[in-house]
Design a protein around this motif. Structure first.
Motif, PDB file in Angstrom:
ATOM      1  N   TYR A  27      52.650  46.655  38.181  1.00  0.00           N
ATOM      2  CA  TYR A  27      51.348  46.737  37.526  1.00  0.00           C
ATOM      3  C   TYR A  27      50.184  46.807  38.512  1.00  0.00           C
ATOM      4  O   TYR A  27      49.045  46.955  38.101  1.00  0.00           O
ATOM      5  CB  TYR A  27      51.150  45.553  36.574  1.00  0.00           C
ATOM      6  CG  TYR A  27      52.036  45.652  35.352  1.00  0.00           C
ATOM      7  CD1 TYR A  27      51.815  46.628  34.402  1.00  0.00           C
ATOM      8  CD2 TYR A  27      53.091  44.779  35.169  1.00  0.00           C
ATOM      9  CE1 TYR A  27      52.616  46.745  33.279  1.00  0.00           C
ATOM     10  CE2 TYR A  27      53.905  44.881  34.044  1.00  0.00           C
ATOM     11  CZ  TYR A  27      53.658  45.862  33.112  1.00  0.00           C
ATOM     12  OH  TYR A  27      54.459  45.972  32.012  1.00  0.00           O
ATOM     13  N   ARG A 162      45.478  51.233  31.094  1.00  0.00           N
ATOM     14  CA  ARG A 162      44.644  50.991  32.287  1.00  0.00           C
ATOM     15  C   ARG A 162      44.230  52.300  32.942  1.00  0.00           C
ATOM     16  O   ARG A 162      43.055  52.502  33.257  1.00  0.00           O
ATOM     17  CB  ARG A 162      45.409  50.117  33.271  1.00  0.00           C
ATOM     18  CG  ARG A 162      44.650  49.837  34.532  1.00  0.00           C
ATOM     19  CD  ARG A 162      45.371  48.881  35.407  1.00  0.00           C
ATOM     20  NE  ARG A 162      44.879  48.960  36.762  1.00  0.00           N
ATOM     21  CZ  ARG A 162      45.484  48.447  37.786  1.00  0.00           C
ATOM     22  NH1 ARG A 162      46.605  47.775  37.630  1.00  0.00           N
ATOM     23  NH2 ARG A 162      44.982  48.563  38.990  1.00  0.00           N
ATOM     24  N   ARG A 165      41.651  54.357  31.084  1.00  0.00           N
ATOM     25  CA  ARG A 165      40.271  53.824  31.175  1.00  0.00           C
ATOM     26  C   ARG A 165      39.627  54.163  32.521  1.00  0.00           C
ATOM     27  O   ARG A 165      38.409  54.132  32.638  1.00  0.00           O
ATOM     28  CB  ARG A 165      40.276  52.315  30.995  1.00  0.00           C
ATOM     29  CG  ARG A 165      40.452  51.868  29.578  1.00  0.00           C
ATOM     30  CD  ARG A 165      40.173  50.377  29.428  1.00  0.00           C
ATOM     31  NE  ARG A 165      40.930  49.563  30.355  1.00  0.00           N
ATOM     32  CZ  ARG A 165      41.994  48.828  30.037  1.00  0.00           C
ATOM     33  NH1 ARG A 165      42.433  48.825  28.807  1.00  0.00           N
ATOM     34  NH2 ARG A 165      42.614  48.106  30.937  1.00  0.00           N
ATOM     35  N   GLU A 166      40.427  54.399  33.558  1.00  0.00           N
ATOM     36  CA  GLU A 166      39.861  54.667  34.895  1.00  0.00           C
ATOM     37  C   GLU A 166      39.172  56.004  34.954  1.00  0.00           C
ATOM     38  O   GLU A 166      39.498  56.946  34.314  1.00  0.00           O
ATOM     39  CB  GLU A 166      40.971  54.627  35.957  1.00  0.00           C
ATOM     40  CG  GLU A 166      41.451  53.244  36.264  1.00  0.00           C
ATOM     41  CD  GLU A 166      42.472  53.210  37.406  1.00  0.00           C
ATOM     42  OE1 GLU A 166      42.828  54.254  37.954  1.00  0.00           O
ATOM     43  OE2 GLU A 166      42.918  52.109  37.731  1.00  0.00           O
TER      44      GLU A 166
END
Length: 166
Positions: A27, A162, A165-166
């Motif tokens: 992660y 994740r 969203r970057e």
């Protein structure tokens, strides 16, 4: 009697640790370098080029119809591909020669993403000693995760959230 109970508990903790280490992705999502150029023709006839997906997160899954872990993870990948449509592009790279088997597999699991035969690539296939091997590529075209072995939907979903969203 207590020693036997503690021994069983230690055995279960050890087995759990192995499963967690082996089957959960990293992660931290380090930058593993640029995605290799990969282009070819999907079994549907559409052209597939990883370079065309810059701006989207890409999940490149190297798999085969005869691979039990590949069969297990496919329904989760189909769910994720449908959930993240527009943000995440899945590409299945079939490491086998039987295009009819791949076509039947895609129809059976209603795979919504392109399936490309390794033999239909314009260049070399990504390296992989294990099937399945899954690469997750960020919006900038950088490999952020390489996972060998079974990768289930609950483990991959937070990675995709994740990176989306970057």
């Amino acid at each position: 009697m207590r020693a036997r109970t503690w021994g069983h508990r230690l055995l279960w903790v050890g087995l759990l640790a192995v499963v967690v280490w082996r089957y959960l992705p990293d992660y931290r999502l380090p930058d593993l370098g640029p995605a290799p150029p990969l282009a070819g023709t999907a079994i549907s006839g559409e052209a597939v080029d990883l370079g065309a997906y810059v701006g989207q997160v890409v999940v490149l899954n190297v798999w085969a119809t005869w691979c039990p872990p590949c069969v297990v993870e496919t329904p989760g990948f189909v769910d994720l591909a449908n959930s993240f449509e527009g943000d995440v592009q899945f590409v299945g790279l079939a490491a086998e020669d039987d295009e009819d088997a791949v076509r039947r597999f895609g129809a059976r699991y209603e795979v919504p993403y392109p399936l490309v035969m390794v033999g239909a690539l314009d260049g070399p296939a990504p390296e992989g000693r294990v099937l399945p091997t899954t690469y997750v590529i960020d919006r900038a075209g950088r490999v952020r995760m390489r996972h060998e072995g079974l990768l289930l939907e609950p483990a991959l979903r937070p990675v995709l959230k994740r990176l989306a969203r970057e």
